[in-house]
Design an enzyme around this catalytic site. Structure first.
Site, PDB file in Angstrom:
ATOM      1  N   ALA A   1      34.118  35.804  42.129  1.00  0.00           N
ATOM      2  CA  ALA A   1      34.873  34.705  41.516  1.00  0.00           C
ATOM      3  C   ALA A   1      36.302  34.762  42.026  1.00  0.00           C
ATOM      4  O   ALA A   1      36.805  35.818  42.407  1.00  0.00           O
ATOM      5  CB  ALA A   1      34.845  34.819  39.995  1.00  0.00           C
ATOM      6  N   SER A   2      36.953  33.598  42.033  1.00  0.00           N
ATOM      7  CA  SER A   2      38.330  33.525  42.512  1.00  0.00           C
ATOM      8  C   SER A   2      39.120  32.575  41.625  1.00  0.00           C
ATOM      9  O   SER A   2      38.677  31.454  41.363  1.00  0.00           O
ATOM     10  CB  SER A   2      38.361  33.041  43.963  1.00  0.00           C
ATOM     11  OG  SER A   2      39.687  32.955  44.432  1.00  0.00           O
TER      12      SER A   2
ATOM     13  N   LYS B   1      38.751  43.663  39.959  1.00  0.00           N
ATOM     14  CA  LYS B   1      39.623  42.491  39.857  1.00  0.00           C
ATOM     15  C   LYS B   1      40.969  42.841  40.467  1.00  0.00           C
ATOM     16  O   LYS B   1      41.636  43.781  40.027  1.00  0.00           O
ATOM     17  CB  LYS B   1      39.792  42.083  38.388  1.00  0.00           C
ATOM     18  CG  LYS B   1      40.633  40.838  38.168  1.00  0.00           C
ATOM     19  CD  LYS B   1      40.632  40.458  36.690  1.00  0.00           C
ATOM     20  CE  LYS B   1      41.399  39.161  36.444  1.00  0.00           C
ATOM     21  NZ  LYS B   1      41.361  38.762  35.014  1.00  0.00           N
TER      22      LYS B   1
ATOM     23  N   ASP C   1      41.884  33.432  24.778  1.00  0.00           N
ATOM     24  CA  ASP C   1      41.556  32.607  25.952  1.00  0.00           C
ATOM     25  C   ASP C   1      40.043  32.423  26.033  1.00  0.00           C
ATOM     26  O   ASP C   1      39.423  32.663  27.072  1.00  0.00           O
ATOM     27  CB  ASP C   1      42.091  33.279  27.215  1.00  0.00           C
ATOM     28  CG  ASP C   1      42.222  32.310  28.388  1.00  0.00           C
ATOM     29  OD1 ASP C   1      42.212  31.085  28.142  1.00  0.00           O
ATOM     30  OD2 ASP C   1      42.327  32.758  29.534  1.00  0.00           O
TER      31      ASP C   1
END
Length: 544
Positions: free
Chosen positions: A130-131, A152, A287
């Site tokens: 993922a980016s 990460k 979040d």
């Protein structure tokens, strides 16, 4: 400004004009500067007139890059600042950007670890899993155990870009606050400052790692929420290593249903997890958008939430928790007087607020909500309406309550997406009532005694000595007070004597002046000498 800053500012203004964002300014406040820039400097027209203003704003932020995307995401939670059609568009912003070169990621990981990756890992995947705008995620396995993990890593050279854009944001906020009186109520400078703090916090992965460790500890052994384990020995400011999980994204309704997931229980557990974090732990994941929430597929009849990306968390102190719970209970009991009084008592609004006017304003805004069935009432919008009304009465922005409101909107939206019939109030009310009972009832007294018992047990052997010291100090204090009082009386007596002597001396000097031209020269001289003597005596009395 440096040439690089001027170039970036030019690009920002160019994008704003191409998307017609000058329309966000009130017409009567629209100065000649934007019009002059559009017509004479840039020769730019609004290329997206067919699109609604909120849609244009979202597209412009996406074009400006990651710093502005995340700013738009934060602004989507401030529905007190924007009308619904703009806030809804901002909520659609996705923090997804093109990945950077995996070799650069590997280089930065090895720099953070202080050695080659193959010293710790095997099967490192150079292609990212993922980016996002701040960081990128790769997969690997621990060399010693073969356990699957994710790494990460912060994007290379992202800090100078962020610092430059934040500097421009601050300048633009000051200009807006100075030139647009109507914008001052929105506090643009404070909003940018709040965003800067949030964004810079996300650049330190040690903070996210600590948050994840705390949240995992709070739900250790829970069937409701699972937080992947962080490996702190391999984590640093720019690198976080954690357990890899396999789950179904919470927004993938089709896959969840195909897996036989109990959607009603899953939705209700989301509510329970949220209120447990807020009221039991005073520490909540702030979040909880769909990209950060997965569902464990292993036991669909007893579904478990999986929480990722703990970069943003919120905390509430005990007073805020109590006032919040009482506010919500009072609201759903339609006791608007108590809601108004609680806002004043908590200090959320000034203590000189007119409670009658405040109660009336809350009633006018919130009473129409009860025209809907209770199961259709949005908990998040209840808070939104309460806080918006309170801001009209000079309620200061409470960052922790803004985070709470945002998270509640996320949780409620996800819950009703999973199970449209979700009655959030029916799920939350028993939790709040039980919590309040534990705070103010007999159980609260028992809990307080239990909490303080170790402290008092430690201090108990010292009590006789402390009591003796207190009595001795009290006796000494009484003696000292007597001395001070006697000194005060002596001082007042000396002052009175000094005033008397000064008055007599002054009288004698005046008499001497009167008699100086009379036949009684010797008497005049005697009065003068006596007057000076009395003055000297009065001066001495004052000096003591």
């Amino acid at each position: 400004m440096t040439p690089a800053e001027l170039k970036r500012l030019y690009h920002i203004i160019k994008v704003q004009l191409e998307y017609g964002l000058d329309e966000l300014m009130p017409e009567h406040q629209l100065t000649k500067a934007p019009l002059l820039a559009r017509k004479s400097l840039f020769w730019l027209k609004n290329k997206h007139q067919d699109k609604e203003l909120g849609h244009r704003l979202r597209l412009a932020l996406q074009e400006l890059g990651p710093v502005w995307i995340k700013f738009g995401q934060m602004m989507s939670t401030r529905r007190d600042l924007f009308p619904p059609h703009i806030a809804d568009q901002l909520a659609l912003l996705q923090d997804q950007v093109a990945p950077f070169d995996g070799q650069l990621a590997k280089r930065d990981m090895e720099k953070a670890l202080g050695g080659r990756l193959d010293n710790w890992f095997t099967d490192f995947d150079i292609e990212p899993l993922a980016s996002a705008s701040i960081a990128q995620v790769h997969t690997a396995k621990l060399k010693e155990s073969g356990r699957e993990i994710v790494l990460k890593v912060i994007r290379p050279d992202i800090r100078p870009v962020i610092d430059a854009d934040l500097k421009l944001m601050h300048r633009m906020a000051r200009i807006v606050a100075k030139s647009l009186p109507e914008a001052r109520r929105l506090k643009p400078v404070e909003v940018v400052h709040e965003y800067e703090k949030t964004l810079l916090d996300e650049l330190d992965l040690r903070r996210e790692a600590a948050n994840a460790i705390q949240l995992r500890r709070n739900f250790e052994g829970s069937e409701e929420l699972y937080v992947p384990e962080v490996i702190p020995d391999l984590s640093s400011e720019t690198l976080m290593v954690s357990e890899r999980i396999y789950g179904i994204q919470v927004s993938d309704i089709e896959t969840l249903e195909a897996n036989g997931t109990n959607m009603k229980l899953l939705a209700e557990r989301g509510v329970t997890v949220f209120f447990t974090q807020v009221f039991r732990d005073s520490f909540f994941h702030a979040d909880m958008h769909p990209g950060n929430v997965f569902v464990n597929p292993e036991n669909p009849d007893n579904p478990q939430w999986i929480g990722l990306d703990c970069g943003i968390v919120g905390t509430l102190n005990s007073e805020d928790k109590r006032y919040l719970a009482e506010n919500l209970l009072a609201f759903f009991n339609r006791d608007y007087r108590k809601v108004a009084e609680l806002h004043v008592d908590s200090g959320w609004v000034p203590h000189d607020t007119n409670v009658n006017d405040f109660e009336f304003a809350i009633r006018m805004v919130c009473e129409p909500i009860f025209a809907k069935p209770l199961g259709e009432i949005s908990f998040g919008h209840v808070l939104l309406n309460l806080f918006n009304t309170a801001r009209r009465f000079n309620m200061e922005v409470q960052p922790q309550l803004v985070l709470l409101q945002k998270t509640l909107l996320y949780v409620e939206g996800l819950g009703r997406q999973l199970y449209p019939q979700l009655d959030l109030w029916a799920t939350a009310k028993p939790f709040l009532e039980t919590w309040m009972m534990n705070q103010v009832g007999p159980q609260a007294v028992i809990n307080a005694v239990k909490e303080r018992a170790p402290f008092w047990a430690e201090k108990l052997p010292e009590l006789p000595e402390l009591l003796y010291d207190s009595l001795r100090q009290g006796k000494a204090m009484n003696h000292r007070m007597d001395q001070l009082y006697q000194g005060y009386r002596d001082s007042k007596r000396q002052q009175a004597t000094g005033k008397f002597l000064f008055g007599v001396g002054a009288t004698l000097v005046v008499c001497s002046a009167i008699l100086v031209s009379s036949p009684y020269e010797q008497l005049s001289m005697g009065c003068g000498i006596a007057g000076v003597t009395f003055w000297l005596l009065s001066w001495r009395a004052y000096r003591r």
